[in-house]
Design a protein around this motif. Structure first.
Motif, short mmCIF file in Angstrom:
data_model
loop_
_atom_site.label_atom_id
_atom_site.label_comp_id
_atom_site.label_asym_id
_atom_site.label_seq_id
_atom_site.Cartn_x
_atom_site.Cartn_y
_atom_site.Cartn_z
N ILE A 23 -35.78 62.43 47.72
CA ILE A 23 -37.15 62.85 47.49
C ILE A 23 -37.95 61.62 47.11
N ILE A 24 -39.12 61.45 47.73
CA ILE A 24 -40.01 60.35 47.41
C ILE A 24 -41.24 60.91 46.73
N ALA A 80 -36.52 68.02 43.04
CA ALA A 80 -35.21 67.41 42.83
C ALA A 80 -34.29 68.35 42.06
N ILE A 81 -34.85 69.03 41.05
CA ILE A 81 -34.05 69.98 40.27
C ILE A 81 -33.58 71.13 41.14
N LYS A 82 -34.46 71.67 41.97
CA LYS A 82 -34.11 72.79 42.85
C LYS A 82 -33.04 72.36 43.87
N GLU A 123 -26.65 72.58 45.44
CA GLU A 123 -25.33 71.99 45.72
C GLU A 123 -25.37 71.05 46.92
N CYS A 124 -26.39 70.18 46.91
CA CYS A 124 -26.41 69.11 47.90
C CYS A 124 -25.29 68.12 47.58
N HIS A 125 -24.87 67.35 48.57
CA HIS A 125 -23.86 66.31 48.34
C HIS A 125 -24.39 65.31 47.32
N SER A 126 -25.67 64.92 47.48
CA SER A 126 -26.31 64.03 46.52
C SER A 126 -27.82 64.23 46.62
N VAL A 127 -28.51 64.04 45.48
CA VAL A 127 -29.96 64.12 45.42
C VAL A 127 -30.47 62.89 44.68
N LYS A 128 -31.36 62.13 45.29
CA LYS A 128 -31.95 60.96 44.67
C LYS A 128 -33.46 61.08 44.71
#
Length: 464
Positions: free
Chosen positions: A277-278, A288-290, A295-300
């Motif tokens: 997310i930018i 980002a919290i949602k 259960e994404c592999h990764s969230v940045k």
């Protein structure tokens, strides 16, 4: 479990399980979607987890319209179509305008009829500012056209977090609830015509009136206005300079997810994917919290801020990469984005590529002024009005063109607040009445439709 709609309560109730009001409503909406009532008012066929579908689901839910949704076409047909139970509408394209017209949520007018009328006032944009102005214009009997390029409600409808700054709602309200109340109010206005999916393309003086160039499905090319309120809001902007040297964001624009509406409609699709997310605001952090909960592999979260607000830092922790400048993307149009390139602390030698599956751009937006084609003095952050103009004294919210006013997010120095936008819509209409008073005997060159109640009111006043 603690139900809260105020982020400031988190520290006071730390350790207790909490659920946000907007999340609760989304959960109820999900149950509403899965409900298959026998006596549905409308049946829809098509993908159910796209941003467009999310907006339609919100509208049907908040207006309490029983519906069935067959998403068997998902993945092979991106168009959503609908049929009403009464048989009046069959296999029609499910746009917001068509749905609102079919269910009488808003009294949408026929485009062909609109093109032949001479309106006292045309309002460009049906967000909070535009709908507020329409209601106020109706009170002084101005024959008004409220036109909207996309869906009514503007950015408020698409907000991922609760609107907390609106008088009378101390616990906040969702964008969908706001739309329901506002649409109901506009629907009661006898002097207001509504046209959805009509885009303004130009604004040209025509004597003391204006011709607004438009684009719409029925082929109408222009509408006539005595006065104009620009309430056309903002659009998502680019986050990378055109000369970034990696890949043109404009070329890959359709491979990126833009705006808050893109998040809630894609949560199920992001399971086990690498997501970036930018953005630097609350909307980006809430997204980002949602996505983290999905259960994404990764969230940045890539933010240009040195530090996010404390409550978000506690929840997201290492998911935040701060003090970042995004420099470009690697990807292929029609295929997707494979990498995001960024650097920390503004040092070009530290540029880093990050492998991704999805990218969400939640950087707010820029005023929607491109269609004006240089006809107004503009700043980077909006249309100049009243005190920002150095020439003759202007009425509040009046632009450099007499009788043309700008309110809401399109105006210079907008604070992007729903309450502010609604107030500006009311104040602009008050200024319009003063503009007509100042015109003296020339008001008949502005209000030219003798069937308009405002025309008749002024003519009667002149005879006494």
């Amino acid at each position: 479990m603690l139900l809260t709609d105020n982020g400031d309560d988190r520290e006071a109730f730390e350790g207790l399980p909490q659920i946000h009001v907007s999340d609760l409503e989304k959960g109820i909406e999900g149950r509403f979607f899965k409900w298959h009532p026998r006596d549905s008012e409308i049946s829809l066929v098509g993908p159910s987890n796209t941003p467009d579908a999310e907006v339609l689901r919100d509208i049907l839910f908040v207006h309490g319209v029983p519906y069935t949704w067959d998403d068997r076409a998902e993945g092979c047909n991106r168009n959503i179509r609908f049929t009403t139970t009464d048989g009046q509408h069959k296999d029609e394209l499910a746009t917001v305008g068509n749905i609102c017209a079919a269910l009488n949520i808003l009294p949408v007018e026929d485009d062909a009829t609109i093109g032949s009328l001479h309106y006292d006032l045309v309002i460009v944009g049906a967000g909070p500012a535009g709908m507020s102005a329409a209601v106020s214009a109706n009170e002084i009997n101005l024959k008004t056209l409220l036109m909207e390029e996309k869906q009514p409600g503007g950015q408020a409808l698409l907000a991922t977090n609760v609107i907390r700054n609106y008088l009378g709602f101390p616990r906040g309200l969702t964008g969908a609830k706001f739309l329901k109340a506002a649409a109901g109010h506009v629907r009661s206005c006898v002097h207001v015509d509504v046209c959805l999916h009509m885009s303004a393309t130009s604004l040209t003086p025509n004597g003391k009136r204006y011709t607004i160039g438009v684009a719409c499905a029925d082929g109408v090319t222009s509408v006539s206005a005595g006065m104009v309120i620009l309430a056309c809001g903002s659009k998502a902007g680019l986050v990378v300079a055109e000369d970034s040297g990696v890949a043109s964001e404009r070329e890959l624009y359709n491979e990126l997810h833009h705006g808050p509406d893109s998040v809630s409609g894609s949560l199920a699709e992001e399971h086990n994917k690498r997501v970036v997310i930018i953005g630097s605001g609350n909307t980006a952090a809430d997204a980002a919290i949602k996505l983290k909960a999905a259960e994404c592999h990764s969230v940045k979260l890539l933010t240009d801020k040195i530090k996010m607000r404390n409550e978000y830092s506690k929840i997201l922790g290492d998911n935040i990469i701060d003090h970042v400048k995004v420099t470009g993307f690697t990807g292929v149009a029609g295929t997707g984005i494979s990498k995001v390139h960024y650097r920390r602390d503004g040092h070009s030698e530290d540029e880093t590529p990050m492998e991704v599956d999805s990218v969400y751009v939640l950087t707010g937006g820029h005023p929607n002024t491109g269609w004006l084609k240089g006809e107004h003095p503009l700043r980077k952050n909006g249309i100049l009005t009243d005190r920002y103009l150095s020439d003759d004294p202007k009425l509040i919210f009046e632009t450099s063109l007499p009788g043309v006013f700008a309110v809401g997010d399109v105006r210079v120095n907008s604070q992007r607040r729903v309450g502010q936008a609604v107030g500006q819509g009311v104040a602009a209409v008050a200024a319009i009445w003063n503009y007509l008073d100042a015109a003296g005997n020339d008001w008949k060159e502005i209000l030219v439709d003798s069937h308009s109640q405002a025309y008749q009111d002024r003519e009667a006043a002149d005879t006494h």
